[in-house]
Design a protein around this motif. Sequence first.
Motif, PDB file in Angstrom:
ATOM      1  N   ALA A   1     -96.817  24.633 -38.476  1.00  0.00           N
ATOM      2  CA  ALA A   1     -95.998  23.720 -39.290  1.00  0.00           C
ATOM      3  C   ALA A   1     -95.638  24.299 -40.654  1.00  0.00           C
ATOM      4  O   ALA A   1     -94.685  23.860 -41.280  1.00  0.00           O
ATOM      5  CB  ALA A   1     -96.726  22.388 -39.484  1.00  0.00           C
ATOM      6  N   TRP A   2     -96.409  25.299 -41.106  1.00  0.00           N
ATOM      7  CA  TRP A   2     -96.178  25.812 -42.473  1.00  0.00           C
ATOM      8  C   TRP A   2     -95.078  26.854 -42.530  1.00  0.00           C
ATOM      9  O   TRP A   2     -94.681  27.267 -43.627  1.00  0.00           O
ATOM     10  CB  TRP A   2     -97.466  26.370 -43.070  1.00  0.00           C
ATOM     11  CG  TRP A   2     -98.657  25.466 -42.907  1.00  0.00           C
ATOM     12  CD1 TRP A   2     -99.895  25.827 -42.498  1.00  0.00           C
ATOM     13  CD2 TRP A   2     -98.735  24.040 -43.157  1.00  0.00           C
ATOM     14  NE1 TRP A   2    -100.727  24.737 -42.474  1.00  0.00           N
ATOM     15  CE2 TRP A   2    -100.046  23.636 -42.864  1.00  0.00           C
ATOM     16  CE3 TRP A   2     -97.816  23.080 -43.593  1.00  0.00           C
ATOM     17  CZ2 TRP A   2    -100.468  22.311 -42.979  1.00  0.00           C
ATOM     18  CZ3 TRP A   2     -98.228  21.751 -43.709  1.00  0.00           C
ATOM     19  CH2 TRP A   2     -99.524  21.384 -43.406  1.00  0.00           C
ATOM     20  N   GLY A   3     -94.584  27.304 -41.373  1.00  0.00           N
ATOM     21  CA  GLY A   3     -93.460  28.241 -41.368  1.00  0.00           C
ATOM     22  C   GLY A   3     -93.867  29.666 -41.659  1.00  0.00           C
ATOM     23  O   GLY A   3     -95.059  30.006 -41.675  1.00  0.00           O
ATOM     24  N   GLU A   4     -92.881  30.493 -41.901  1.00  0.00           N
ATOM     25  CA  GLU A   4     -93.116  31.940 -42.031  1.00  0.00           C
ATOM     26  C   GLU A   4     -93.275  32.397 -43.465  1.00  0.00           C
ATOM     27  O   GLU A   4     -93.781  33.478 -43.732  1.00  0.00           O
ATOM     28  CB  GLU A   4     -91.941  32.699 -41.394  1.00  0.00           C
ATOM     29  CG  GLU A   4     -91.845  32.472 -39.898  1.00  0.00           C
ATOM     30  CD  GLU A   4     -90.683  33.240 -39.267  1.00  0.00           C
ATOM     31  OE1 GLU A   4     -90.032  34.038 -39.983  1.00  0.00           O
ATOM     32  OE2 GLU A   4     -90.441  33.019 -38.072  1.00  0.00           O
ATOM     33  N   LYS A   5     -92.834  31.590 -44.415  1.00  0.00           N
ATOM     34  CA  LYS A   5     -92.912  31.980 -45.829  1.00  0.00           C
ATOM     35  C   LYS A   5     -94.346  31.894 -46.322  1.00  0.00           C
ATOM     36  O   LYS A   5     -95.101  31.012 -45.920  1.00  0.00           O
ATOM     37  CB  LYS A   5     -92.073  31.025 -46.682  1.00  0.00           C
ATOM     38  CG  LYS A   5     -90.616  31.086 -46.391  1.00  0.00           C
ATOM     39  CD  LYS A   5     -89.860  31.638 -47.594  1.00  0.00           C
ATOM     40  CE  LYS A   5     -88.384  31.710 -47.295  1.00  0.00           C
ATOM     41  NZ  LYS A   5     -88.042  32.755 -46.318  1.00  0.00           N
ATOM     42  N   SER A   6     -94.683  32.779 -47.249  1.00  0.00           N
ATOM     43  CA  SER A   6     -96.022  32.722 -47.827  1.00  0.00           C
ATOM     44  C   SER A   6     -96.039  31.752 -49.005  1.00  0.00           C
ATOM     45  O   SER A   6     -95.317  31.929 -49.987  1.00  0.00           O
ATOM     46  CB  SER A   6     -96.443  34.110 -48.297  1.00  0.00           C
ATOM     47  OG  SER A   6     -97.610  33.982 -49.072  1.00  0.00           O
ATOM     48  N   ASN A   7     -96.853  30.740 -48.892  1.00  0.00           N
ATOM     49  CA  ASN A   7     -97.033  29.783 -49.980  1.00  0.00           C
ATOM     50  C   ASN A   7     -98.508  29.639 -50.342  1.00  0.00           C
ATOM     51  O   ASN A   7     -98.953  28.579 -50.769  1.00  0.00           O
ATOM     52  CB  ASN A   7     -96.456  28.412 -49.573  1.00  0.00           C
ATOM     53  CG  ASN A   7     -94.935  28.426 -49.516  1.00  0.00           C
ATOM     54  OD1 ASN A   7     -94.277  28.724 -50.505  1.00  0.00           O
ATOM     55  ND2 ASN A   7     -94.378  28.129 -48.351  1.00  0.00           N
ATOM     56  N   GLY A   8     -99.266  30.721 -50.157  1.00  0.00           N
ATOM     57  CA  GLY A   8    -100.687  30.701 -50.496  1.00  0.00           C
ATOM     58  C   GLY A   8    -101.390  29.584 -49.733  1.00  0.00           C
ATOM     59  O   GLY A   8    -101.112  29.331 -48.570  1.00  0.00           O
ATOM     60  N   HIS A   9    -102.308  28.922 -50.440  1.00  0.00           N
ATOM     61  CA  HIS A   9    -103.032  27.807 -49.826  1.00  0.00           C
ATOM     62  C   HIS A   9    -102.280  26.483 -49.975  1.00  0.00           C
ATOM     63  O   HIS A   9    -102.790  25.430 -49.593  1.00  0.00           O
ATOM     64  CB  HIS A   9    -104.393  27.607 -50.498  1.00  0.00           C
ATOM     65  CG  HIS A   9    -105.394  28.681 -50.202  1.00  0.00           C
ATOM     66  ND1 HIS A   9    -105.559  29.793 -50.981  1.00  0.00           N
ATOM     67  CD2 HIS A   9    -106.303  28.795 -49.197  1.00  0.00           C
ATOM     68  CE1 HIS A   9    -106.535  30.551 -50.490  1.00  0.00           C
ATOM     69  NE2 HIS A   9    -106.989  29.981 -49.413  1.00  0.00           N
ATOM     70  N   VAL A  10    -101.113  26.500 -50.607  1.00  0.00           N
ATOM     71  CA  VAL A  10    -100.514  25.242 -51.047  1.00  0.00           C
ATOM     72  C   VAL A  10    -100.299  24.259 -49.894  1.00  0.00           C
ATOM     73  O   VAL A  10    -100.725  23.100 -49.969  1.00  0.00           O
ATOM     74  CB  VAL A  10     -99.187  25.489 -51.816  1.00  0.00           C
ATOM     75  CG1 VAL A  10     -98.446  24.187 -52.057  1.00  0.00           C
ATOM     76  CG2 VAL A  10     -99.473  26.181 -53.152  1.00  0.00           C
ATOM     77  N   LEU A  11     -99.651  24.697 -48.818  1.00  0.00           N
ATOM     78  CA  LEU A  11     -99.320  23.733 -47.756  1.00  0.00           C
ATOM     79  C   LEU A  11    -100.553  23.202 -47.018  1.00  0.00           C
ATOM     80  O   LEU A  11    -100.697  21.980 -46.869  1.00  0.00           O
ATOM     81  CB  LEU A  11     -98.294  24.340 -46.803  1.00  0.00           C
ATOM     82  CG  LEU A  11     -96.890  24.514 -47.413  1.00  0.00           C
ATOM     83  CD1 LEU A  11     -96.025  25.431 -46.550  1.00  0.00           C
ATOM     84  CD2 LEU A  11     -96.209  23.162 -47.593  1.00  0.00           C
TER      85      LEU A  11
ATOM     86  N   LEU B   1    -103.579  22.979 -48.054  1.00  0.00           N
ATOM     87  CA  LEU B   1    -104.419  22.163 -48.949  1.00  0.00           C
ATOM     88  C   LEU B   1    -103.716  20.888 -49.403  1.00  0.00           C
ATOM     89  O   LEU B   1    -104.298  19.804 -49.384  1.00  0.00           O
ATOM     90  CB  LEU B   1    -104.815  22.960 -50.192  1.00  0.00           C
ATOM     91  CG  LEU B   1    -106.060  23.823 -50.087  1.00  0.00           C
ATOM     92  CD1 LEU B   1    -106.389  24.397 -51.454  1.00  0.00           C
ATOM     93  CD2 LEU B   1    -107.249  23.029 -49.553  1.00  0.00           C
ATOM     94  N   ALA B   2    -102.464  21.021 -49.815  1.00  0.00           N
ATOM     95  CA  ALA B   2    -101.771  19.864 -50.393  1.00  0.00           C
ATOM     96  C   ALA B   2    -101.371  18.874 -49.305  1.00  0.00           C
ATOM     97  O   ALA B   2    -101.419  17.661 -49.518  1.00  0.00           O
ATOM     98  CB  ALA B   2    -100.534  20.315 -51.170  1.00  0.00           C
ATOM     99  N   LEU B   3    -100.965  19.385 -48.134  1.00  0.00           N
ATOM    100  CA  LEU B   3    -100.484  18.495 -47.073  1.00  0.00           C
ATOM    101  C   LEU B   3    -101.439  18.444 -45.875  1.00  0.00           C
ATOM    102  O   LEU B   3    -101.733  17.371 -45.356  1.00  0.00           O
ATOM    103  CB  LEU B   3     -99.098  18.944 -46.588  1.00  0.00           C
ATOM    104  CG  LEU B   3     -98.004  19.119 -47.651  1.00  0.00           C
ATOM    105  CD1 LEU B   3     -96.668  19.459 -46.984  1.00  0.00           C
ATOM    106  CD2 LEU B   3     -97.849  17.876 -48.516  1.00  0.00           C
TER     107      LEU B   3
ATOM    108  N   PHE C   1    -110.645  23.996 -56.843  1.00  0.00           N
ATOM    109  CA  PHE C   1    -109.661  23.821 -57.913  1.00  0.00           C
ATOM    110  C   PHE C   1    -110.192  24.243 -59.282  1.00  0.00           C
ATOM    111  O   PHE C   1    -110.029  23.528 -60.271  1.00  0.00           O
ATOM    112  CB  PHE C   1    -109.152  22.366 -57.955  1.00  0.00           C
ATOM    113  CG  PHE C   1    -108.464  21.953 -56.692  1.00  0.00           C
ATOM    114  CD1 PHE C   1    -107.097  22.193 -56.536  1.00  0.00           C
ATOM    115  CD2 PHE C   1    -109.164  21.377 -55.649  1.00  0.00           C
ATOM    116  CE1 PHE C   1    -106.460  21.832 -55.353  1.00  0.00           C
ATOM    117  CE2 PHE C   1    -108.528  21.021 -54.466  1.00  0.00           C
ATOM    118  CZ  PHE C   1    -107.173  21.246 -54.320  1.00  0.00           C
TER     119      PHE C   1
END
Lengths: 379, 379
Positions: A198-208, A210-212, A332
């Motif tokens: 679900a998080w796709g191919e782009k790198s967004n660190g831990h954001v997706l 953890l946040a979602l 955090f």
Amino acid sequence: MALLVDIHTHVYLPRYVSLLRARHTVPRIFTSVTRDGKQDDRLLILDHEPSGGRPVGAQYWDRDEKINFMNRHGINVSVVSSANPWLDFLSAPEAKTLASELNEDLEQYCSEGPSLSPTLQRLYGFGLLPLVPGISTSALVDSIEQISKLLHLRGIILGSRGVGKGLDDEALDPVWAALEKTGLVAFIHPHYGVDEKAWGEKSNGHVLPLALGFPFETTIATTRLILAGVLDRFPSLRLLLAHSGGALPQLSSRLASCIEHDPVVASRLQHDARWYLGKLYFDAVAYGPEELGFVSDVISRSARFESKDSVGVVDRGIGSKRMLFGTDHPFFPPLQPTDKWKSVVENLQAIDSVSGWGTEDKQGVRGDNAISLFQLGQK
Amino acid sequence: MALLVDIHTHVYLPRYVSLLRARHTVPRIFTSVTRDGKQDDRLLILDHEPSGGRPVGAQYWDRDEKINFMNRHGINVSVVSSANPWLDFLSAPEAKTLASELNEDLEQYCSEGPSLSPTLQRLYGFGLLPLVPGISTSALVDSIEQISKLLHLRGIILGSRGVGKGLDDEALDPVWAALEKTGLVAFIHPHYGVDEKAWGEKSNGHVLPLALGFPFETTIATTRLILAGVLDRFPSLRLLLAHSGGALPQLSSRLASCIEHDPVVASRLQHDARWYLGKLYFDAVAYGPEELGFVSDVISRSARFESKDSVGVVDRGIGSKRMLFGTDHPFFPPLQPTDKWKSVVENLQAIDSVSGWGTEDKQGVRGDNAISLFQLGQK
């Protein structure tokens, strides 16, 4: 005395850390040596973690560091829980032994820590159950029995997997029954998120994740538990949801509508879905005052669903009674050295800024609700 | 004149229905004959749908049925969109041809429908782009060009897949640019939910994928779009989120906190994550007044993140300007014959019951905001 009580704060107990250090697959702690010759300890708790895992140190396992953190932020009492993924990766016999040992360890961690008065310690804890596939019901019930006898353990922390099939598994009915009987609080906490595709191919660190992902997991687990009638069968169960219940409050009227349009599911439940949210407890780890105010609205409006006829304006203050301050320490951490952690300051400011909460409501969320829920100060 | 405008209402145009009837895998419409000799048309839009698909009939494709539904509920104007899964399952050449034909069909559906005045039709529409893997950029831009010239189409509806890699794919930059230029509204709508393994082994009908999976998908897609900087690069883009943005409002402060703790991601964005929510539009399809009030708070507070210094109490009324009534017709039909659909009545009551919204705010959400956003009444 107005106490600040942190009910969402984690520890990896030394015995658990030793286990993680001995492992070669997640979850694990590994050590590399940096260019300038320093040891670099890193914790990997999820597969495919970006950035090679998070740096870990004494704040993850050392009680003095916990107390130091509490002192810096004015936290009087903490109800500490083991961090994810708990015992999920172990075999049933291993989990059973380790749960028992870690519960004793945590009791010692609390009882030998500092106290505020002859009747009030600064540290209390959530115990662990050996919730893994293949575990016997009696082992689970024994574990709850053990925890209920350890004076400073006032609840259990549990992930969303149950004994492998989730929290809507009837195999857990004896667990819910034993929790009801002992009055222990069950803290439902995520670890797995949702499928990483679900998080796709782009790198967004831990954001997706953890946040979602984390809040989605809590939302799904709690919804399945409600749909399975657990709260109908065990109405005195005291469930505390991590991260303010994730997305459950915002999706609860949609959930009620979807249930209402499915007569099979609807007929299984004794109440409108929104009624159940007023029977739950929510940490106040949402980082914004509007979120906290909304969660308290959703708890408050539960009363509207007591009967078909009840309507009326919602009093936010009522909902605040089921919300409790937390920090998510040692996660955090601040990126730069600082006196106070931004994540903690934000959660405290959020409580202080909720429109419609009075001084008593805010002090309830800061500590009084925790004192009452966990019966702190009582042996 | 105070108009009620429905901006979330779907149609399967006859040309699309013929295609679905000719198919043997999802999405498809199939007909079986019941014991008493009646035809039973069923629509399967997702794999593994319980209950053998949903019963479908004229309300899914017939314009008279749409008008009839509108009349029964006092809806003056509808901005109609094709329902999921749109063209996702087609090859690029098929999708390109069908998008063009369906856009013409929808224009005809609107223009030949009834009108309220010489300048105001009762039906407007969202067009379709051939958003499938392998499609050329020029085909997408041509499609936007086509739609912008069809007088009654005022936006596009799009799923979360983009051309295969999601809405955070740079391949879509020409699409965002063309949408910005033409002023067409992009309605982001879910279809896939999240991996069905999350729903566990118990049968809960459609409840979990619809109540949770759909909003999660919208939340993920929009978050990825924000994280990819789309709203920084295309600040005039007008994005409308289905189902009140799913869980995005409730998770937005957590999202901001997670971004802030990840310097790589944070450095890519020009604003706090919560700022972007004030640039979006949200339908008011959330079934409860507390949810709607909260969404408007979250839109309103965007202003706090204009600069680091700005603080202050949130005025719900401001956020209401970006929220728009919808029904999700023909989904969520009543189980029993009834004059008015419960799903519609609930959404109208929710708007009417939001604490802190004045009469003008409510009328904005009921119709005035849609008239302004879609420039209804203007050729």
